[in-house]
Design a protein around this motif. Structure first.
Motif, PDB file in Angstrom:
ATOM      1  N   PRO A 142       0.872  -1.244   0.132  1.00  0.00           N
ATOM      2  CA  PRO A 142      -0.021   0.023   0.010  1.00  0.00           C
ATOM      3  C   PRO A 142       0.748   1.232  -0.099  1.00  0.00           C
ATOM      4  O   PRO A 142       0.402   2.312  -0.586  1.00  0.00           O
ATOM      5  N   SER A 169       1.350   4.315  -3.240  1.00  0.00           N
ATOM      6  CA  SER A 169       1.240   5.691  -2.961  1.00  0.00           C
ATOM      7  C   SER A 169       2.241   6.489  -3.530  1.00  0.00           C
ATOM      8  O   SER A 169       2.172   7.679  -3.557  1.00  0.00           O
ATOM      9  N   ASN A 198      -4.491  10.496   6.712  1.00  0.00           N
ATOM     10  CA  ASN A 198      -5.547  10.376   6.039  1.00  0.00           C
ATOM     11  C   ASN A 198      -5.723  10.716   4.729  1.00  0.00           C
ATOM     12  O   ASN A 198      -6.988  10.452   4.156  1.00  0.00           O
ATOM     13  N   SER A 206      -4.443   8.914   2.582  1.00  0.00           N
ATOM     14  CA  SER A 206      -4.006   7.591   1.822  1.00  0.00           C
ATOM     15  C   SER A 206      -5.481   6.841   1.786  1.00  0.00           C
ATOM     16  O   SER A 206      -6.295   6.922   2.674  1.00  0.00           O
ATOM     17  N   VAL A 207      -5.418   5.980   0.751  1.00  0.00           N
ATOM     18  CA  VAL A 207      -6.654   5.054   0.482  1.00  0.00           C
ATOM     19  C   VAL A 207      -6.648   4.106   1.700  1.00  0.00           C
ATOM     20  O   VAL A 207      -5.486   3.836   2.183  1.00  0.00           O
ATOM     21  N   ASP A 208      -7.818   3.631   2.315  1.00  0.00           N
ATOM     22  CA  ASP A 208      -7.748   2.695   3.145  1.00  0.00           C
ATOM     23  C   ASP A 208      -7.010   1.499   2.720  1.00  0.00           C
ATOM     24  O   ASP A 208      -7.011   0.622   1.836  1.00  0.00           O
ATOM     25  N   PRO A 209      -5.865   1.298   3.517  1.00  0.00           N
ATOM     26  CA  PRO A 209      -4.868   0.089   3.343  1.00  0.00           C
ATOM     27  C   PRO A 209      -5.400  -1.191   3.781  1.00  0.00           C
ATOM     28  O   PRO A 209      -4.685  -2.368   3.373  1.00  0.00           O
TER      29      PRO A 209
END
Length: 270
Positions: free
Chosen positions: A160, A164, A227, A229-232
Motif C-alpha cells: 500500500p 502511493s 488520512n 491515503s486510501v484505506d490500506p
C-alpha cells in the motif's frame, strides 16, 4: 529488545538503531518482536517528537534472515514461530498481522519517522524503510523488492505504501524481477526523499529541526497526511492471503533450494 533494537531519546528525538550488525540487521523472530515492541513503546512515550530509524554496521537491513527459510513452512509465515503467525490473514494489530506491524507500526506512530538508509535494504528491509515518513539514502545504498527471488510476494505492508509513492508499471517491474536498484534510481522512482553522504547524521539534524516545531502541529500534520491515503486494509489483507498460499508450496520450496544450491530453478506450471 536490546539485542536487536536500541532506543535512546534526547531533546524530543528517539534514535532507534537496529543492532544486529553481524547479520546485517537481518529479520529474525527476535527482530520482528523488537520492532513491534519499539513502535508500541514510542507510540505512548511522552517527550518523543520525532523518530530516526537506522541500522548499525554495513547495512540498514538485509531482509529476512536466511536461516528462517527452513522454518517458514512450519511456522506459517515469515519464519516467525508462534500461533499468531500460523494464519497470516489473522489481524492481530488492527488492520495488520504481526509481521506487517513491524513495518506498519512506524507508519502509524503519531510522530514523524525518518529512515536513514545505507548499505542494502532488501526485501523485508526495504519494506521496513517504507514504514518511515521520510527516507534519506546514502549514495551507494542499494534496494530490492527481493521476495520474488524466494518464490514469495512482499507481505510486510509494503504494497500500500509503494502504490502511493511510485508509478504502477515501475512497481510491477521491480516486484516481478526483484531487480536491485540504486539510491539514484530510488530518488527518481519517488522512494528516496534525498540522497546524502551521511544519512544518519542528516536524519538526526532534520529530526532536531522538526522537534523544534510545535508538537501539536506536527502530530496534527501526520494525522492529516495519513488520512490522505486510501484505506490500506484490503491491501494488507491481500498481501497475507497471497503469501499464505505461496509459503511451502512446491515452486516456493524450489525457489529457495535453487538459490541455496546456486542453480537454475525447475518450476512447474500450475
Amino acid at each position: 529488545m536490546n539485542d536487536r533494537v536500541s532506543v535512546s531519546v534526547s531533546d524530543g528525538v528517539a534514535d532507534v538503531r537496529l543492532v544486529r550488525a553481524d547479520k546485517m540487521n537481518a529479520l529474525d523472530a527476535a527482530m520482528f518482536e523488537a520492532l513491534v515492541a519499539t513502535t508500541e513503546r514510542l507510540a505512548t512515550e511522552k517527550g518523543v517528537r520525532v523518530v530516526v530509524l537506522s541500522g548499525e554496521g554495513k547495512a540498514f537491513c538485509a531482509g529476512l534472515d536466511m536461516g528462517r527459510f527452513a522454518a517458514m513452512k512450519e511456522s506459517g509465515g515469515n519464519g516467525i514461530p508462534g500461533g499468531e503467525f500460523r494464519d497470516l490473514t489473522k489481524r492481530t494489530h488492527g488492520q495488520a498481522n504481526a509481521a506487517q506491524q513491524a513495518v506498519w507500526g512506524w507508519r502509524m506512530l503519531p510522530v514523524p519517522v525518518i529512515a536513514a538508509i545505507h548499505g542494502v535494504a532488501f526485501g523485508g528491509g526495504f519494506q521496513l524503510a517504507l514504514g518511515a515518513d521520510i527516507r534519506l539514502m546514502a549514495p551507494d545504498a542499494r534496494m530490492s523488492i527481493m521476495e520474488i527471488k524466494w518464490g514469495l510476494v512482499p507481505d510486510m505492508a509494503g504494497t500500500p505504501v509503494l502504490a502511493s509513492l511510485m508509478r504502477d508499471d515501475v512497481l510491477r517491474e521491480l516486484t516481478y524481477t526483484g531487480r536491485i536498484f540504486s539510491a539514484q534510481e530510488a530518488l527518481g522512482y519517488g522512494l528516496a526523499t534525498r540522497i546524502v553522504d551521511d544519512p544518519r547524521a542528516a536524519a538526526l539534524e532534520m529530526a532536531r529541526e522538526i522537534a523544534g516545531k510545535s508538537p501539536d502541529a506536527i502530530r496534527a500534520a501526520k494525522r492529516m497526511l495519513n488520512n490522505l491515503s486510501v484505506d490500506p486494509g484490503p491491501a494488507l489483507l491481500a498481501e497475507s492471503v497471497e503469501q499464505q498460499k505461496l509459503i511451502g508450496s512446491p515452486n516456493q520450496t524450489e525457489a529457495v533450494r535453487a538459490n541455496m544450491e546456486k542453480r537454475a530453478p525447475n518450476f512447474v506450471d500450475g
